[in-house]
Design a protein around this motif. Structure first.
Motif, PDB file in Angstrom:
ATOM      1  N   UNK A  84       0.807  -1.193   0.180  1.00 25.01           N
ATOM      2  CA  UNK A  84       0.027   0.096   0.018  1.00 25.01           C
ATOM      3  C   UNK A  84       0.743   1.257  -0.005  1.00 25.01           C
ATOM      4  N   UNK A  85       1.709   1.449   0.931  1.00 23.91           N
ATOM      5  CA  UNK A  85       2.775   2.509   1.007  1.00 23.91           C
ATOM      6  C   UNK A  85       3.393   2.843  -0.268  1.00 23.91           C
ATOM      7  N   UNK A  86       3.532   3.886  -0.788  1.00 23.21           N
ATOM      8  CA  UNK A  86       4.175   4.345  -2.369  1.00 23.21           C
ATOM      9  C   UNK A  86       5.715   4.059  -1.981  1.00 23.21           C
ATOM     10  N   UNK A  87       6.174   2.853  -2.712  1.00 25.08           N
ATOM     11  CA  UNK A  87       7.435   2.225  -2.320  1.00 25.08           C
ATOM     12  C   UNK A  87       8.536   3.181  -2.944  1.00 25.08           C
ATOM     13  N   UNK A  88       8.272   4.115  -3.873  1.00 30.83           N
ATOM     14  CA  UNK A  88       9.534   4.907  -4.418  1.00 30.83           C
ATOM     15  C   UNK A  88       9.537   6.177  -3.460  1.00 30.83           C
ATOM     16  N   UNK A  89       8.416   6.516  -2.812  1.00 29.34           N
ATOM     17  CA  UNK A  89       8.860   7.790  -1.878  1.00 29.34           C
ATOM     18  C   UNK A  89       8.754   7.595  -0.541  1.00 29.34           C
ATOM     19  N   UNK A  90       8.262   6.462  -0.085  1.00 34.32           N
ATOM     20  CA  UNK A  90       8.190   6.218   1.479  1.00 34.32           C
ATOM     21  C   UNK A  90       8.609   4.732   1.794  1.00 34.32           C
ATOM     22  N   UNK A  91       8.958   4.337   2.947  1.00 35.13           N
ATOM     23  CA  UNK A  91       9.200   3.228   3.467  1.00 35.13           C
ATOM     24  C   UNK A  91       8.642   3.043   4.937  1.00 35.13           C
ATOM     25  N   UNK A  92       8.842   1.838   5.591  1.00 35.78           N
ATOM     26  CA  UNK A  92       7.836   1.552   6.707  1.00 35.78           C
ATOM     27  C   UNK A  92       8.583   0.534   7.630  1.00 35.78           C
ATOM     28  N   UNK A  93       8.538   0.481   8.804  1.00 41.08           N
ATOM     29  CA  UNK A  93       8.850  -0.451   9.723  1.00 41.08           C
ATOM     30  C   UNK A  93       7.845  -0.561  10.922  1.00 41.08           C
ATOM     31  N   UNK A  94       7.646  -1.771  11.474  1.00 42.21           N
ATOM     32  CA  UNK A  94       6.797  -1.994  12.696  1.00 42.21           C
ATOM     33  C   UNK A  94       7.243  -1.280  13.955  1.00 42.21           C
ATOM     34  N   UNK A  95       6.694  -0.631  14.626  1.00 45.38           N
ATOM     35  CA  UNK A  95       7.083   0.261  15.662  1.00 45.38           C
ATOM     36  C   UNK A  95       6.670  -0.373  17.367  1.00 45.38           C
ATOM     37  N   UNK A  96       5.222  -1.035  16.832  1.00 41.51           N
ATOM     38  CA  UNK A  96       4.740  -1.592  18.230  1.00 41.51           C
ATOM     39  C   UNK A  96       3.428  -2.077  17.753  1.00 41.51           C
ATOM     40  N   UNK A  97       2.884  -2.736  18.960  1.00 41.93           N
ATOM     41  CA  UNK A  97       1.714  -3.575  18.697  1.00 41.93           C
ATOM     42  C   UNK A  97       1.220  -3.654  19.887  1.00 41.93           C
ATOM     43  N   UNK A 118      -8.350   6.492   0.207  1.00 41.31           N
ATOM     44  CA  UNK A 118      -7.021   6.973  -0.196  1.00 41.31           C
ATOM     45  C   UNK A 118      -6.496   7.402   1.271  1.00 41.31           C
ATOM     46  N   UNK A 119      -5.142   7.443   1.253  1.00 40.48           N
ATOM     47  CA  UNK A 119      -4.436   8.051   2.510  1.00 40.48           C
ATOM     48  C   UNK A 119      -3.386   9.034   2.035  1.00 40.48           C
ATOM     49  N   UNK A 120      -3.294  10.185   2.790  1.00 39.75           N
ATOM     50  CA  UNK A 120      -2.213  11.169   2.625  1.00 39.75           C
ATOM     51  C   UNK A 120      -0.941  10.611   3.085  1.00 39.75           C
ATOM     52  N   UNK A 121       0.009  10.136   2.348  1.00 40.57           N
ATOM     53  CA  UNK A 121       1.313   9.839   3.066  1.00 40.57           C
ATOM     54  C   UNK A 121       2.073  11.033   3.636  1.00 40.57           C
ATOM     55  N   UNK A 122       2.796  10.787   4.433  1.00 35.81           N
ATOM     56  CA  UNK A 122       3.519  11.850   5.401  1.00 35.81           C
ATOM     57  C   UNK A 122       5.006  11.233   5.944  1.00 35.81           C
ATOM     58  N   UNK A 123       5.835  12.255   6.058  1.00 29.95           N
ATOM     59  CA  UNK A 123       7.089  11.614   6.782  1.00 29.95           C
ATOM     60  C   UNK A 123       6.889  11.608   8.264  1.00 29.95           C
ATOM     61  N   UNK A 124       7.434  10.599   8.607  1.00 32.06           N
ATOM     62  CA  UNK A 124       7.515  10.540  10.198  1.00 32.06           C
ATOM     63  C   UNK A 124       6.099  10.332  10.638  1.00 32.06           C
ATOM     64  N   UNK A 152       9.559   9.193   5.000  1.00 33.94           N
ATOM     65  CA  UNK A 152       9.882   9.493   3.220  1.00 33.94           C
ATOM     66  C   UNK A 152      11.181   9.012   3.317  1.00 33.94           C
ATOM     67  N   UNK A 153      11.366   8.559   2.121  1.00 32.50           N
ATOM     68  CA  UNK A 153      12.877   7.996   1.491  1.00 32.50           C
ATOM     69  C   UNK A 153      13.751   9.310   1.150  1.00 32.50           C
ATOM     70  N   UNK A 154      14.989   9.093   1.495  1.00 32.17           N
ATOM     71  CA  UNK A 154      15.938  10.279   1.511  1.00 32.17           C
ATOM     72  C   UNK A 154      16.365  10.022  -0.043  1.00 32.17           C
ATOM     73  N   UNK A 155      16.666  11.340  -0.545  1.00 34.40           N
ATOM     74  CA  UNK A 155      17.253  11.537  -1.781  1.00 34.40           C
ATOM     75  C   UNK A 155      16.495  11.097  -3.062  1.00 34.40           C
TER      76      UNK A 155
END
Length: 155
Positions: A84-97, A118-124, A152-155
């Motif tokens: 789901x997350x736009x792979x070219x601009x963002x990344x993800x990791x589980x933080x808690x459950x 739809x979802x507005x993807x943001x940084x952090x 957000x992906x860097x660079x």
């Protein structure tokens, strides 16, 4: 389209494609292989997987172990997020459950992760992914909320 979703769409057109895709996910993330998941649905915002009620995932009272339920929840949440997350601009990791054990799981189980789109993807961003696990009678036996940290992906 994210690569994982592209792979899912390609493989599931073949005979045994869902089985093959499920095996590929477990090859990439080997720990999930312990529950032998079978991913039945993957689309942006949703993933569904089944786990058989078998001795290898039982606790001392013969029902599906709490950690096997957590593994199923993390699996569907992670696969759904990756698709789901736009792979070219963002990344993800589980933080808690956080989890709720609502009833013993004495049958096969189905885990479903679903977020509204739809979802507005943001940084952090903390993306809270709800997961429900049901038994074969359709009863909700487990709930989890998995916090996916989106950046957000860097660079």
């Amino acid at each position: 389209m994210p690569p994982l979703l592209k792979t899912y769409k390609k493989l599931t057109n073949w005979p045994f494609g869902h089985w093959l895709f499920s095996k590929a996910v477990c090859f990439k993330a080997p720990y999930f292989g312990s529950i032998k998941p079978f991913i039945t649905l993957l689309e942006p915002g949703k993933c569904v997987a089944q786990v058989k009620n078998r001795r290898a995932v039982h606790n001392h009272i013969g029902t599906i172990h709490a950690i096997a339920q957590c593994n199923a929840a993390e699996l569907v949440a992670g696969v759904m997020t990756d698709a789901t997350v736009p792979h070219k601009t963002h990344r993800w990791i589980p933080k808690g459950m956080t989890v709720e054990y609502l009833n013993k799981v004495d049958t096969d189980m189905t885990a479903t992760a679903h977020i509204p789109l739809p979802h507005q993807w943001q940084d952090k961003e903390d993306l809270l992914v709800p997961v429900e696990v049901t038994n074969t009678r359709g009863e909700i036996v487990f709930r989890a909320t998995i916090n996916m940290y989106i950046t957000a992906r860097k660079g």
